[in-house]
Design an enzyme around this catalytic site. Structure first.
Site, mmCIF file in Angstrom:
data_model
loop_
_atom_site.group_PDB
_atom_site.id
_atom_site.type_symbol
_atom_site.label_atom_id
_atom_site.label_comp_id
_atom_site.label_asym_id
_atom_site.label_seq_id
_atom_site.Cartn_x
_atom_site.Cartn_y
_atom_site.Cartn_z
ATOM 1 N N GLY A 47 -41.590 -1.591 22.858
ATOM 2 C CA GLY A 47 -42.688 -0.941 22.150
ATOM 3 C C GLY A 47 -42.871 0.455 22.703
ATOM 4 N N ALA A 48 -42.947 1.446 21.817
ATOM 5 C CA ALA A 48 -42.921 2.844 22.259
ATOM 6 C C ALA A 48 -43.906 3.175 23.384
ATOM 7 C CB ALA A 48 -43.138 3.748 21.042
ATOM 8 N N ASN A 87 -39.183 3.212 12.692
ATOM 9 C CA ASN A 87 -39.789 1.987 13.184
ATOM 10 C C ASN A 87 -38.749 0.886 13.107
ATOM 11 O OD1 ASN A 87 -42.255 0.750 14.263
ATOM 12 N ND2 ASN A 87 -42.243 -0.456 12.380
ATOM 13 N N LYS A 88 -39.138 -0.309 13.574
ATOM 14 C CA LYS A 88 -38.216 -1.431 13.610
ATOM 15 C C LYS A 88 -37.458 -1.614 12.298
ATOM 16 C CE LYS A 88 -37.460 -3.351 16.370
ATOM 17 N NZ LYS A 88 -36.353 -2.861 17.227
ATOM 18 N N ASP A 140 -41.988 4.245 16.280
ATOM 19 C CA ASP A 140 -41.316 4.621 17.523
ATOM 20 C C ASP A 140 -41.128 6.119 17.627
ATOM 21 O OD1 ASP A 140 -40.455 1.709 16.835
ATOM 22 O OD2 ASP A 140 -40.149 1.965 18.990
ATOM 23 N N ARG A 173 -33.040 3.902 26.065
ATOM 24 C CA ARG A 173 -33.228 3.659 24.623
ATOM 25 C C ARG A 173 -33.575 4.997 23.971
ATOM 26 N NH1 ARG A 173 -36.923 -1.180 22.828
ATOM 27 N NH2 ARG A 173 -35.505 -1.142 21.035
#
Ligand SMILES: CSC[C@H]1O[C@H](OP(=O)(O)O)[C@H](O)[C@@H]1O
EC number: 5.3.1.23
Length: 347
Positions: free
Chosen positions: A48-49, A248-249, A238, A90
């Protein structure tokens, strides 16, 4: 209700809740070296960011504390290498780079005060980053719940909750605030293949708080909307480009297209630290590709034949034109985002 801290600083050690084991097992990883923090970020023990940003800040403070340099130049070089190692874990969540840059800025401003003093300043800044996220989540919840009608059925994707932050979450922070405001909301949680952050983490957070939650597989969202069961969508982010394009995801873009098709509001909740004003549009956002076994295996068992090719991007990009509003910790931005996000940032 069991409330768990995403991470905690205990006697010079960063303890990270290992989210890969949730919801079945609650176990903290004791990080005494920054390399342990790198591995925890890489394997999504912490994810999670905002949470990644806070973990990286503590990782940099941990790494700096262990350095025994001959002088300030060697110290700076050592910390800059730690920073590179952390940001390499990441690529998509901008909060990671943002937090590391902020820590390096503090170091450069304090190096003349001596190395030990600089180490103390770094730890203090990591605590500040963590603490500020608590307040940032609370403010997003306050701004966002005003958009939530009474009795709304809300679909969300992945986990943008307390487990992705230091506080009550971004998208789930808005959901919690609406619940606490007595709006009688309910939640539909996409399972979120391949790592199931929705099925494992979002449902767990909602069940803990007794917020009504229904789990669905990702391919059910369209039919649920077609049956009129969803009133709005809210997700995390993110990285958001200056024009409002949202990374995002993986799967978020599809949900946004479906929301548009069904005339449903599609909200994104993210702190200002997730807005990347250095990039103009979503095409510039680096997208993380992850190990193929995340797709070819399920619950530790191989489900796809050897020899199959795999594409496993961890994120996708939703164009700004599909985003109804962006809920930040400084207020709600509406199109045109180039202007509204810059205004919230005071640019
Ligand atoms: C509040 S940021 C949450 C954001 O991060 C997740 O990605 P990952 O679980 O891979 O770190 C997902 O994109 C969430 O929306």
């Amino acid at each position: 209700m069991e409330t768990l801290e995403t991470m905690r600083w205990v006697d010079g050690c960063l303890e990270i809740l290992d989210q890969t084991l949730l919801p079945g097992k609650t176990q903290y990883i004791k990080c005494r070296q920054y390399t342990t923090v790198c591995e925890a970020i890489r394997r999504l023990s912490v994810r999670g960011a905002p949470a990644i940003g806070a973990a990286a800040a503590y990782g940099l403070a941990l790494g700096a504390a262990a350095l025994k340099p001959a002088g300030s130049e060697e110290f700076m070089a050592g910390v800059e290498q730690i920073a590179r190692d952390l940001t390499a874990t990441r690529p998509t969540a901008v909060n990671l780079q943002w937090a590391v840059d902020r820590m390096l800025g503090v170091l450069r401003d304090n190096i003349t005060g001596g190395i030990e003093a600089a180490k103390e300043k770094l730890l203090a800044e990591a605590h500040a980053i963590y603490r500020e996220d608590l307040e940032s989540n609370r403010r997003m919840g306050q701004f966002g719940e005003k958009l939530i009608p009474h009795g709304a059925a809300i679909l969300t994707h992945c986990n943008a909750g307390a487990l992705a932050t230091a506080g009550i979450g971004t998208a789930l922070g808005v959901i919690r605030a609406a619940h606490q405001a007595g709006k009688n909301i309910s939640v539909y949680a996409d399972e979120t293949r391949p790592l199931l952050q929705g099925a494992r983490l979002t449902t767990w957070e909602m069940v803990q708080e007794q917020i009504p939650v229904t789990l669905l597989t990702d391919n059910m969202a369209g039919f649920l909307m077609a049956r009129g069961k969803v009133d709005l969508v809210i997700v995390g982010a993110d990285r958001i480009a200056a024009n409002g394009d949202v990374a995002n995801k993986i799967g978020t873009y599809g949900v946004a297209v479906l929301a548009k098709e069904h005339g449903l509001p599609f909200y994104v909740a993210a702190p200002m630290s997730t807005i990347d004003f250095n990039i103009s549009g979503g095409h510039e956002i680096p997208i993380e590709n992850r190990d193929e076994q995340e797709v070819t295996c399920f619950a530790g068992r191989r489900v796809a034949p050897e020899g199959v090719q795999v594409w496993n991007p961890a994120f996708d990009v939703t164009p700004a034109r599909l985003v109804t509003a962006i809920i930040t910790d400084r207020g709600v931005a509406r199109p045109p985002y180039q202007e509204s996000l810059a205004a919230l940032a005071g640019k």
